[in-house]
Design an enzyme around this catalytic site. Structure first.
Site, short mmCIF file in Angstrom:
data_model
loop_
_atom_site.label_atom_id
_atom_site.label_comp_id
_atom_site.label_asym_id
_atom_site.label_seq_id
_atom_site.Cartn_x
_atom_site.Cartn_y
_atom_site.Cartn_z
N ARG A 239 2.08 0.07 -1.09
CA ARG A 239 0.82 0.43 -0.43
C ARG A 239 -0.38 -0.20 -1.13
O ARG A 239 -1.33 -0.64 -0.48
CB ARG A 239 0.67 1.95 -0.39
CG ARG A 239 1.64 2.60 0.59
CD ARG A 239 1.79 4.07 0.34
NE ARG A 239 0.60 4.84 0.62
CZ ARG A 239 0.32 6.01 0.06
NH1 ARG A 239 1.15 6.54 -0.83
NH2 ARG A 239 -0.77 6.66 0.37
N LYS B 102 -10.44 9.57 -0.38
CA LYS B 102 -11.09 9.53 0.94
C LYS B 102 -10.88 10.84 1.70
O LYS B 102 -11.79 11.37 2.31
CB LYS B 102 -10.54 8.37 1.79
CG LYS B 102 -10.72 7.01 1.17
CD LYS B 102 -10.28 5.90 2.11
CE LYS B 102 -8.81 5.90 2.46
NZ LYS B 102 -7.89 5.64 1.33
N ARG C 197 -8.31 -0.95 8.43
CA ARG C 197 -7.54 -1.33 7.25
C ARG C 197 -7.30 -2.84 7.18
O ARG C 197 -6.66 -3.31 6.25
CB ARG C 197 -6.21 -0.61 7.26
CG ARG C 197 -6.22 0.57 6.28
CD ARG C 197 -4.91 1.19 6.31
NE ARG C 197 -4.38 1.91 5.23
CZ ARG C 197 -4.40 3.22 5.12
NH1 ARG C 197 -5.11 3.97 5.92
NH2 ARG C 197 -3.74 3.81 4.15
N ARG D 200 0.60 13.53 -6.65
CA ARG D 200 -0.04 14.24 -5.54
C ARG D 200 0.96 15.12 -4.78
O ARG D 200 2.10 14.74 -4.54
CB ARG D 200 -0.66 13.23 -4.57
CG ARG D 200 -1.30 13.88 -3.35
CD ARG D 200 -2.26 12.96 -2.68
NE ARG D 200 -1.60 11.89 -1.94
CZ ARG D 200 -2.26 10.98 -1.23
NH1 ARG D 200 -3.58 11.00 -1.20
NH2 ARG D 200 -1.62 10.04 -0.58
N ARG E 233 4.45 13.71 -0.18
CA ARG E 233 4.57 12.79 0.95
C ARG E 233 5.63 11.75 0.65
O ARG E 233 5.74 11.27 -0.48
CB ARG E 233 3.23 12.08 1.17
CG ARG E 233 2.26 12.85 2.02
CD ARG E 233 0.88 12.24 2.03
NE ARG E 233 0.83 10.80 2.28
CZ ARG E 233 -0.31 10.13 2.48
NH1 ARG E 233 -1.47 10.77 2.48
NH2 ARG E 233 -0.30 8.83 2.68
P1 AMP Z 1 -3.06 7.22 4.61
O1 AMP Z 1 -2.81 8.67 4.80
O2 AMP Z 1 -4.41 6.76 5.08
O3 AMP Z 1 -2.75 6.74 3.21
O4 AMP Z 1 -2.02 6.46 5.57
C1 AMP Z 1 -0.62 6.60 5.42
C2 AMP Z 1 0.10 5.47 6.14
O5 AMP Z 1 -0.21 5.50 7.53
C3 AMP Z 1 -0.28 4.06 5.69
O6 AMP Z 1 0.43 3.65 4.53
C4 AMP Z 1 0.09 3.25 6.91
O7 AMP Z 1 1.48 3.06 7.01
C5 AMP Z 1 -0.34 4.17 8.04
N1 AMP Z 1 -1.76 3.95 8.44
C6 AMP Z 1 -2.80 4.81 8.28
N2 AMP Z 1 -3.93 4.28 8.75
C7 AMP Z 1 -3.60 3.04 9.21
C8 AMP Z 1 -4.34 1.99 9.81
N3 AMP Z 1 -5.66 2.07 10.02
N4 AMP Z 1 -3.65 0.86 10.15
C9 AMP Z 1 -2.34 0.74 9.97
N5 AMP Z 1 -1.58 1.69 9.39
C10 AMP Z 1 -2.20 2.84 9.03
#
Ligand code: AMP
Length: 218
Positions: free
Chosen positions: A172, A14, A89, A128, A161
């Protein structure tokens, strides 16, 4: 106007696709994960609260994320459209988004789902690496930087990360399957969901994504 949601599991691509769509359509990419990581880095009150959830691969509470998105979507640069990456989400966030956009006289035009099988997601996430400064993505085996640990694009340090470690990846993916995946049906029923194959070169996938967006406009 192009109001888009980029949908997919962690590791589906994404972020990468969002970047190229943002350049192509000149609309901002809004990544809730990036906004949260920046709050964590700056040690804001919100960031400190969010970190404990992020570190264990859980979703950050809806109130926190929704507050951020409301602010962001009101910005002038979202007038011509936006690309939501990593939001919504769960169903509650999707309902809240619909209400928010409705109040602004807007709606979602397309939800592009990037399909990648689980085994490949684990492979991508565990290898990654990300640039601390410009956010460029690398993979230790499939697309390593020219010099280990250094970003090809800006020369800054690249790192893993915290939530890309093996045990957190599993957590996740489970959260995705249980809480986020039901949105496929949610947006399917609204005739907004358009899946694309997320395996292949970045450019090939971008072409499929663009085709899906344009098909949604007609
Ligand atoms: P991402 O970079 O999108 O994989 O997000 C990393 C982490 O941020 C996720 O595992 C969640 O802990 C938090 N996060 C990101 N977007 C959301 C969302 N829309 N709702 C809740 N937690 C989020």
């Amino acid at each position: 106007m192009r109001n888009l949601i980029l949908f997919g599991a962690p590791g589906a691509g994404k972020g990468t696709q969002g970047k190229s769509l943002s350049e192509r359509y000149k609309i901002p990419q809004i990544s809730t994960g990036d906004i949260l990581r920046s709050s964590v880095k700056n040690k804001t009150a919100l960031g400190l609260k969010a970190k404990e959830y992020m570190d264990r691969g859980a979703l950050v509470p809806d109130e926190i994320v929704l507050g951020m998105v409301v602010e962001r979507l009101k910005s002038d640069d979202c007038e011509k459209g936006f690309i939501l990456d990593g939001f919504p989400r769960n169903i509650k966030q999707a309902d809240a988004l619909e209400t928010l956009l409705g109040a602004m006289g807007k709606g979602i035009d397309s939800v592009i789902g990037i399909d990648v099988e689980r085994k490949e997601l684990v492979r991508r996430l565990s290898g990654r690496r990300v640039c601390r400064k410009c956010g460029a993505n690398y993979h230790i085996i499939f697309s390593p930087p020219l010099n280990m640990g250094v970003c090809d694009k800006c020369g800054a340090e690249i790192y893993q990360r915290d939530d890309d470690r093996e045990d957190t990846i599993e957590a996740r993916l489970k959260v995705y399957e249980q809480e986020t995946f039901p949105l496929v049906d949610y947006y399917g029923k609204k005739k907004l969901y358009r899946p694309v194959n997320g395996i292949g070169s970045v450019d090939t996938i971008t072409e499929s994504v663009v085709r899906a967006i344009e098909a949604g406009k007609s």
